[in-house]
Design an enzyme around this catalytic site. Structure first.
Site, PDB file in Angstrom:
ATOM      1  N   ALA A   1       0.625  -1.181  -0.034  1.00 50.99           N
ATOM      2  CA  ALA A   1      -0.183  -0.173   0.127  1.00 50.99           C
ATOM      3  C   ALA A   1       0.995   1.263  -0.038  1.00 50.99           C
ATOM      4  O   ALA A   1       0.302   2.373   0.032  1.00 50.99           O
ATOM      5  CB  ALA A   1      -0.860  -0.215   1.172  1.00 50.99           C
ATOM      6  N   HIS A   2       2.202   1.035   0.128  1.00 53.76           N
ATOM      7  CA  HIS A   2       2.950   2.254   0.290  1.00 53.76           C
ATOM      8  C   HIS A   2       4.154   2.388  -0.452  1.00 53.76           C
ATOM      9  O   HIS A   2       5.182   1.865  -0.728  1.00 53.76           O
ATOM     10  CB  HIS A   2       3.698   2.124   1.776  1.00 53.76           C
ATOM     11  CG  HIS A   2       2.838   2.116   2.952  1.00 53.76           C
ATOM     12  ND1 HIS A   2       3.071   1.751   4.209  1.00 53.76           N
ATOM     13  CD2 HIS A   2       1.484   2.537   3.156  1.00 53.76           C
ATOM     14  CE1 HIS A   2       2.115   1.647   5.124  1.00 53.76           C
ATOM     15  NE2 HIS A   2       1.224   2.114   4.236  1.00 53.76           N
ATOM     16  N   LEU A   3       3.843   3.016  -1.780  1.00 52.16           N
ATOM     17  CA  LEU A   3       4.711   2.968  -2.929  1.00 52.16           C
ATOM     18  C   LEU A   3       5.484   4.435  -2.719  1.00 52.16           C
ATOM     19  O   LEU A   3       4.872   5.448  -2.526  1.00 52.16           O
ATOM     20  CB  LEU A   3       3.857   3.027  -4.475  1.00 52.16           C
ATOM     21  CG  LEU A   3       2.821   2.164  -4.348  1.00 52.16           C
ATOM     22  CD1 LEU A   3       2.041   2.248  -5.716  1.00 52.16           C
ATOM     23  CD2 LEU A   3       3.385   0.709  -4.483  1.00 52.16           C
TER      24      LEU A   3
END
Ligand SMILES: Cc1cc2nc3c(=O)[nH]c(=O)nc-3n(C[C@H](O)[C@H](O)[C@H](O)COP(=O)(O)OP(=O)(O)OC[C@H]3O[C@@H](n4cnc5c(N)ncnc54)[C@H](O)[C@@H]3O)c2cc1C
Ligand code: SF4
Lengths: 192, 516
Positions: free
Chosen positions: B444-446
């Site tokens: 979820a954390h790009l």
């Protein structure tokens, strides 16, 4: 100021006459069932998958259609089983899906996962299945909404509270019961 | 009494009626970075226009079935996946508010050691804990970052905390951007109660209060550059009735800010063939990957009831491992196992007793976002053996936590690994390490694809967020984070966007002269 929601109209997709039976066979095999309840949701689930499918990008659409046909013809082409998926008995269909799931190779496993995700999320969103499991999501959401409305109404009534939220650390953590002292709490917290 | 909707000035093409607009600043994207920079600049007195590719959704739109939300609010209808050694599913919001509409709402400041590393390795010496402190406070105030009301945590978080306490592992109570979150546990499919304070509820209302507007369904395709400076953008506009992207809107601006997120900002730059003298655009892509863990208890957990995540275990942060509970609604929980048919039915009958969580690890290597044949976006990421070792250790620790909390069995995302029931099963994870190819990952954390670095040969933007190559072109989103940060990123992104807005306002005269 505009606050209405927007949604893009997309033409409803319908699986063709070669694909639809495969999709229904996959749904019929994957859908959850219980001794006392076999939900008659196959058509409903198929219609929802078609709705979702119409919003997918072209790339995903092609992959998904290919995936269904790999399921249908994969057995005969690999000369493992001479019969297409839709011709198989329910038990044999389940065996073929288990074969994909347990495959040591990554691609068959990914196909299984994609199918599972597409079918099961929709199955467990069906009202009849939610009712059976006693997990009606919309009821829970509405009860939460009503509780929050109460909390906000009390917030507003408390003249001491500023109209906008306090910055972090400026107020002690509140317990809803502190706020709702004189108000009935509609549903208890923490699921008790 | 109804829950109030945010007050936004949203314009669609028919109302707009223009094909050419002049403004001081055009911001592309309305997520964590775009909304923050836009609001701060508007409040600072500039004329700001936000162009957002996706449509606008109200709180009511999130009271529907799960896939109806996913396919409408997310990029590519939620089908996005990386290519590489074991594909990783990722999600990005594509609507007013961007990914903040579908995120978990956790808010953490950038850890001090990360900022020190940025200073040492990337020359970002102005970004220290001390200098950012007022910016973090400002962000937290604007998005109502605060602790959960006591009592709304939910059993899913409480059993996790109980396990950590028993083992003496340090937990922190999550700070989340919410006002009276009542624990409906639908954060990742949009908050149905309006409690989560996405940028649509916060920064974008500030933007509109100060005269700014948002044009929706406007996908920016071209960045105009003249004489080495950005002069505006050209967007394609979608007709909501037909779904066709058949109109064009040209915006002239003194400053262009790209805030399209970690995959879309580099793609936009690459398509326009600009801002890439460093050859770093699209590189250094890190994803803070995670795996799911679930645990069967004898007591009902009812993950549907309670906040998405009320605590995090920070005991192993120095090793780059974050363990946390993470509740989802039953339809999403249904994909937590590889069963189907009647076996799946049995599993879901027991789902009331199932707790769910995850393990996130700081990435060891980096992937790349690039353009493939025919301009197809390629998002490549390879999980490394070093990451997998961390995942195995993280899963073992999570299993230990859940077993200590009283779980009967713990299930991992490692294919072929059976339920974990005791210490021997945990040790077996190390004796027979699960393979990367048999593990299911999610992220979820790009971040990181247009990294900030003082050196123009090593970074895409400077310490003010301005392109090293093109004047008056800024980037303010997750792509500028130079390294993984080990915590949820939205507050860091918003703080950096605020920092960038501050620099723009302080130097506005210069930028205006450059533009003239
Ligand atoms: C399921 C999930 C849970 C998460 N939970 C948390 C959490 O609890 N805490 C946390 O800190 N972070 C969380 N995150 C991550 C966080 O939300 C993101 O890191 C953050 O929102 C990224 O901000 P951004 O500005 O870079 O991009 P985004 O917020 O993604 O915004 C980019 C916007 O730009 C628009 N856009 C893209 N291209 C164009 C174009 N060409 N023209 C016009 N518009 C365009 C997009 O439509 C989008 O609205 C989560 C993410 C997900 C997916
Ligand atoms: S847990 Fe429910 S009420 Fe709370 S922020 Fe998430 S979606 Fe909204």
């Amino acid at each position: 100021m505009n606050t209405t929601s927007q949604s893009v109209k997309t033409a409803q997709y319908r699986f063709g006459r070669f694909t639809r039976p495969i999709v229904l066979a996959v749904i019929g095999t994957m859908k959850p069932r219980w001794n006392d309840f076999d939900p008659p949701i196959d058509e409903e689930v198929c219609a929802h998958i078609e709705r979702d499918f119409s919003r997918f990008p072209l790339r995903a659409k092609i992959m998904i259609l290919l995936m269904f046909h790999v399921i249908q013809w994969g057995g005969p082409l690999a000369r493992r089983a001479p019969v297409p998926f839709t011709w198989l008995s329910p038990d044999a269909r389940a065996d073929r899906l288990r074969g994909l799931r347990n495959s040591k190779r990554q691609l068959p496993h990914l196909i299984f996962k994609a199918l599972k995700t597409m079918v099961l999320i929709v199955c467990y969103s069906r009202p009849s299945v939610e009712q059976y499991l006693g997990l009606v999501r919309s009821d829970w959401q509405m009860s939460r909404l009503r509780l929050r409305e109460q909390l906000l109404a009390v917030d507003r009534k408390r003249a001491k509270l500023p109209p906008t939220p306090l910055p972090l650390g400026a107020a002690d953590t509140v317990h809803p019961d502190d706020i709702l002292q004189d108000e009935p709490v509609l549903l208890p917290y923490n699921g008790e | 009494m109804a829950i109030p909707e945010p007050s936004l000035r949203i314009v669609t093409f028919p109302e707009l009626g223009q094909t050419q607009i002049d403004t001081d600043v055009v911001v592309v994207g309305s997520g964590a970075g775009g909304a923050a920079v836009a609001a701060e600049l508007a409040e600072g007195g500039l004329k700001v226009l936000v162009l957002e590719e996706g449509p606008y959704f109200t709180t009511q739109d999130f009271r529907t079935d799960v896939t109806n939300v996913i396919t409408r609010t997310m990029r590519d209808a939620g089908t996005t996946i990386t290519i590489g050694r074991s594909p990783v599913q990722y999600l990005e919001g594509r609507c007013v508010g961007g990914t903040t509409v579908i995120n978990g709402g956790m808010c953490w400041r950038t850890p001090d050691k990360v900022l020190k590393r940025w200073g040492m390795e990337h020359g970002l010496t102005r970004l220290t804990s001390k200098s950012l402190q007022p910016l973090f406070e400002r962000v937290e105030q604007r998005i109502s970052a605060r602790e959960q009301d006591v009592g709304t945590e939910g059993k899913n978080s409480l059993v996790f905390q109980r396990g950590c306490e028993k083992l003496g592992y340090k937990t922190v109570r999550n700070i989340r951007n919410q006002v009276h979150c009542v624990g409906s546990n639908d954060c990742v499919t949009g908050c149905p109660t309006g409690a989560k304070q996405s940028t649509a509820h916060t920064y974008l209302t500030i933007l509109c209060r100060y005269g700014g507007s948002i044009v929706t369904s406007a996908k920016v395709e071209k960045i105009r550059v003249e004489g080495g400076k950005a002069t505006g953008v050209v967007a394609r506009i979608q007709n909501l009735e037909t779904g066709q992207w058949d109109k064009t809107l040209a915006v002239s601006a003194k400053i262009v800010v790209l805030s399209c997120g970690a995959t879309q900002t580099p793609l936009l730059l690459l398509r326009n063939r600009i801002g890439n003298r460093s050859r770093q655009v699209g590189r250094n892509f890190t994803i803070h990957p995670n795996i799911k863990i679930s645990a069967m208890f004898d007591e009902p957990i009812d993950t549907m009831r309670g906040a998405h995540q009320a605590f995090q275990c920070r005991e192993f942060q120095d090793e780059g491992i974050l363990i946390a509970p993470g509740g989802v609604s039953p339809p999403l929980m249904s994909v937590a196992t590889d069963l189907f048919g009647a076996e799946h039915g049995d599993f879901m009958l027991k789902q009331r007793y199932l707790a769910t969580g995850g393990v996130l690890v700081d990435d060891f290597a980096a992937g790349r976002v690039s353009l493939g044949p025919f301009g197809i976006p390629l998002v490549r990421y390879d999980i490394t053996n070093a990451d997998q070792h961390k995942f195995i250790r993280g899963a073992a620790l999570a299993a230990e936590i859940y077993l200590a909390a009283g779980a009967r069995e713990v299930y991992t995302a490692f294919g072929g690994v059976g339920p974990i029931r005791n210490g021997d099963d945990i040790r077996r994870l190390f004796l027979y390490p699960p393979k990367i190819e048999h593990t299911e990952y999610f992220t979820a954390h790009l971040m990181g694809t247009c990294r900030m670095d003082r050196d123009p040969t090593r970074g895409v933007v400077d310490e003010s967020g301005q392109s090293h190559d093109i004047r008056n072109l800024f980037v303010a989103d997750a792509s500028i984070l130079p390294t993984p940060i080990g915590v949820n990123p939205q507050e860091t992104i918003m703080a950096l966007a605020t920092h960038i807005a501050g620099d723009v306002l302080n130097n506005w005269k210069t930028y205006r002269q450059v533009a003239a």
